[in-house]
Design a protein around this motif. Structure first.
Motif: not given
Length: 306
Positions: A268-283
């Motif tokens: 996965r690209t860094l862009v994809e991984l960052c988005r997934l992580l941010i969405r998970n943290v936001i909840g």
């Protein structure tokens, strides 16, 4: 003057019968079929005139019957109420009148079908909105009973789905024999519903047991949904009860299998991984507030998969 029937709201609703396809085209029993409420010859004998008026959308007759003493919660052998009928047939004015007269918006048939479920079955957004504004529950306490959320996903009624989610329905609500709403949308190839669920924070890995949404999307060779699930972080290495990955379930040589194999081989690209992580943290509960954050529109769209 019509005579008020001796039944009370605790008597019971129409029995399940043959499927709609078995009914004659000109039969008065012909009607949209809904899980738990199917029509058949001889199964409507205990229906009251109020049921008939609600089913056919005869508002004046319905109001007259209510004035004459018919109870708004009168039920048939299987506990079908006039409100069930009005919602299944998308008669908004009848629904409004029944609710005003005291109809129970959370009434259930012997199979657990609610008026809200019938709205999902018929795709009646207006009736659904009336029910929700008057206290209809988006979920029932028993997880084995019919779910309005799953029915909307099964039939591809995305406006009903959006309305349910906006009134607090859980996008990951699990029904024991059906799995998650996302699994249902993938199984019945309703990508618009899948996208709505994923944007609202549905867990991309929750399906039915160990069978993930990606497994079922691959199994029906739905390239559009496979692509969508991968975009939202679906794990291509998950295995089902038979120890198979999604790529092993896809049609050999098909586009879905090709997409899965390519994904397995590409990190996965860094862009994809960052988005997934941010969405998970936001909840899940706070994803809807992305537009309210002081962020550039481009960044907001990125986080929302827009």
């Amino acid at each position: 003057m019509l005579e008020v029937p001796s039944k009370n709201p605790d008597s019971t609703c129409r029995k399940r019968g043959r499927e709609l396809s078995q009914l004659a085209q000109d039969s008065p029993e012909r009607k949209k079929a809904c899980w738990g409420i199917l029509t058949s010859q001889g199964s409507w004998a205990d229906r009251s005139p109020l049921h008939e008026a609600a089913s056919q959308g005869r508002l004046l007759a319905l109001r007259t019957l209510l004035t004459q003493g018919y109870h708004p919660n009168i039920v048939t052998i299987d506990h079908v109420t006039p409100l069930h009928e009005a919602c299944l047939s998308d008669h908004v004015a009848c629904v409004r009148s029944l609710i005003h007269a005291g109809a129970n918006v959370n009434a259930t048939t012997i199979d657990g079908v609610t008026p809200l479920y019938n709205c999902s079955s018929s795709g009646s957004v207006s009736c659904m909105e009336l029910l929700l504004l008057n206290g209809a529950h988006t979920h029932t306490p028993q997880r084995h009973l019919p779910s309005a959320l799953h029915e909307a996903c099964k039939r591809g009624h995305r406006l009903c789905l959006e309305l349910l989610l906006s009134h607090g329905a859980d996008p990951d609500y699990d029904v024991s024999h059906l799995g998650s709403p996302l699994y249902m949308a993938c199984l019945h190839q309703k990508p618009a519903c899948s996208e709505i669920l994923l944007r609202r924070g549905a867990n991309v890995s929750i399906g039915r047991g160990s069978d993930s949404p990606l497994h079922v999307a691959a199994g029906v060779d739905d390239t559009q949904q496979v692509s969508l699930l991968l975009e939202y972080g679906a794990d291509v290495n998950l295995r089902d009860d038979s120890n198979r990955r999604a790529a092993e379930l896809a049609t050999p040589g098909g586009k879905a299998q090709e997409l899965l194999i390519t994904s397995e081989a590409s990190p996965r690209t860094l862009v994809e991984l960052c988005r997934l992580l941010i969405r998970n943290v936001i909840g899940l509960a706070r994803l809807q507030f992305f537009p309210l954050l002081p962020l550039p529109p481009l960044l907001t769209e990125y986080l929302q998969h827009a």
